[in-house]
Design a protein around this motif. Sequence first.
Motif, short mmCIF file in Angstrom:
data_model
loop_
_atom_site.label_atom_id
_atom_site.label_comp_id
_atom_site.label_asym_id
_atom_site.label_seq_id
_atom_site.Cartn_x
_atom_site.Cartn_y
_atom_site.Cartn_z
N VAL A 1 5.72 1.50 27.99
CA VAL A 1 6.67 2.47 27.45
C VAL A 1 8.07 1.86 27.37
CG1 VAL A 1 7.76 4.71 27.82
CG2 VAL A 1 5.34 4.40 28.34
N TRP A 2 8.64 1.98 26.19
CA TRP A 2 10.03 1.64 25.93
C TRP A 2 10.65 2.98 25.55
CZ3 TRP A 2 11.56 -2.64 21.89
CH2 TRP A 2 12.95 -2.75 21.84
N SER A 3 11.21 3.67 26.53
CA SER A 3 11.58 5.08 26.36
C SER A 3 12.57 5.34 25.22
CB SER A 3 12.13 5.65 27.67
OG SER A 3 13.26 4.91 28.08
N ASP A 4 13.47 4.43 24.93
CA ASP A 4 14.41 4.68 23.84
C ASP A 4 14.04 3.96 22.54
OD1 ASP A 4 15.08 2.20 24.86
OD2 ASP A 4 17.23 2.52 24.84
N LEU A 5 12.77 3.59 22.42
CA LEU A 5 12.28 2.99 21.18
C LEU A 5 12.20 4.10 20.12
CD1 LEU A 5 11.00 0.52 19.70
CD2 LEU A 5 8.79 1.37 20.48
N ASP A 6 13.01 4.00 19.11
CA ASP A 6 13.05 5.02 18.07
C ASP A 6 13.13 4.30 16.73
OD1 ASP A 6 13.20 7.40 16.71
OD2 ASP A 6 15.33 7.69 17.10
N ILE A 7 11.97 3.89 16.22
CA ILE A 7 11.92 3.11 14.99
C ILE A 7 11.16 3.89 13.91
CG2 ILE A 7 12.19 0.85 16.07
CD1 ILE A 7 9.15 0.53 16.05
N PRO A 8 11.61 3.80 12.64
CA PRO A 8 10.95 4.55 11.58
C PRO A 8 9.70 3.88 11.03
CG PRO A 8 12.91 3.48 10.73
CD PRO A 8 12.86 3.19 12.21
N SER A 9 9.43 2.65 11.44
CA SER A 9 8.26 1.93 10.94
C SER A 9 7.45 1.39 12.10
CB SER A 9 8.68 0.76 10.05
OG SER A 9 9.35 1.21 8.91
N GLU A 10 6.15 1.32 11.90
CA GLU A 10 5.23 0.74 12.88
C GLU A 10 5.00 -0.72 12.49
OE1 GLU A 10 1.63 2.93 14.07
OE2 GLU A 10 0.51 1.26 13.20
N PHE B 1 0.85 -1.18 0.00
CA PHE B 1 0.00 0.00 0.00
C PHE B 1 0.89 1.23 0.00
CE2 PHE B 1 -2.26 -3.41 2.06
CZ PHE B 1 -3.54 -3.34 1.52
N GLU B 2 0.41 2.29 -0.63
CA GLU B 2 1.19 3.52 -0.68
C GLU B 2 0.35 4.71 -0.23
OE1 GLU B 2 3.66 4.31 -4.14
OE2 GLU B 2 3.27 2.27 -4.81
N GLY B 3 1.01 5.66 0.41
CA GLY B 3 0.41 6.92 0.78
C GLY B 3 -0.59 6.81 1.92
N GLY C 1 10.13 9.13 4.90
CA GLY C 1 10.06 9.41 3.46
C GLY C 1 8.67 9.13 2.95
N GLN C 2 8.57 8.35 1.90
CA GLN C 2 7.28 7.99 1.33
C GLN C 2 6.57 7.01 2.26
OE1 GLN C 2 7.54 6.05 -2.46
NE2 GLN C 2 5.33 6.05 -2.78
N ILE C 3 5.30 7.21 2.47
CA ILE C 3 4.52 6.31 3.33
C ILE C 3 4.19 5.05 2.53
CG2 ILE C 3 2.40 6.01 4.64
CD1 ILE C 3 2.36 9.12 4.85
N ILE C 4 4.69 3.92 3.02
CA ILE C 4 4.38 2.65 2.38
C ILE C 4 4.02 1.63 3.45
CG2 ILE C 4 5.76 2.97 0.30
CD1 ILE C 4 7.88 1.14 1.62
N GLY C 5 3.16 0.72 3.09
CA GLY C 5 2.78 -0.34 4.01
C GLY C 5 2.84 -1.68 3.31
N THR C 6 3.22 -2.68 4.06
CA THR C 6 3.25 -4.04 3.56
C THR C 6 2.41 -4.88 4.51
OG1 THR C 6 5.49 -3.73 2.75
CG2 THR C 6 4.72 -5.99 2.94
#
Length: 174
Positions: free
Chosen positions: A107-116, A30-32, A131-136
């Motif tokens: 809470v995982w205070s130092d969780l810093d991930i670019p994807s959910e 999926f995109e956007g 960047g571009q929103i994409i989903g798989t």
Amino acid sequence: EEALRSFDSALPALTSRWNLVYHRPAVTYFEGKDGLKKIYENLVNDNATEVLVLRSPLDEGVLTEAYFASHAKARAERGTKTRIITNREATDKLKIFDREVSRERRVWSDLDIPSEIDIWGDKVALISFEGQIIGTLIESKAVAETLKRLFGKIWQSLGQTEAKQESADKPGRL
């Protein structure tokens, strides 16, 4: 145009079903923002009993707060409980909302991930906000089970950390 939109909406589901007949994991892209909404709608429409979320802080501003609130309410109305791991403490207002929508968070205070990562039933959604929103969307019992187990271990360790902190805050007996 209406028929084309309907076909575009139905095609990912048809592809997934075809792949499942042949025992292949179904993978849909999926995109956007519209694609992101389709993933969330899929989650609600599956009537999952529970969804597990590793939240990316980059999701803020992608869709409105009202959209996410509406989505959470729709899941709760269908009886879906949510467990979410995030990097921020909830405000008092959010804690009340969490109870209303059957959502529990750690809470995982130092969780810093670019994807959910969203996990429910036999499905896993990987959503990139960088960047571009994409989903798989992956429909595979083995993949979902693997990520559920990993999520469970993380969840458990975060709970143990909270329990240790609470007991450390209380004066001990001699």
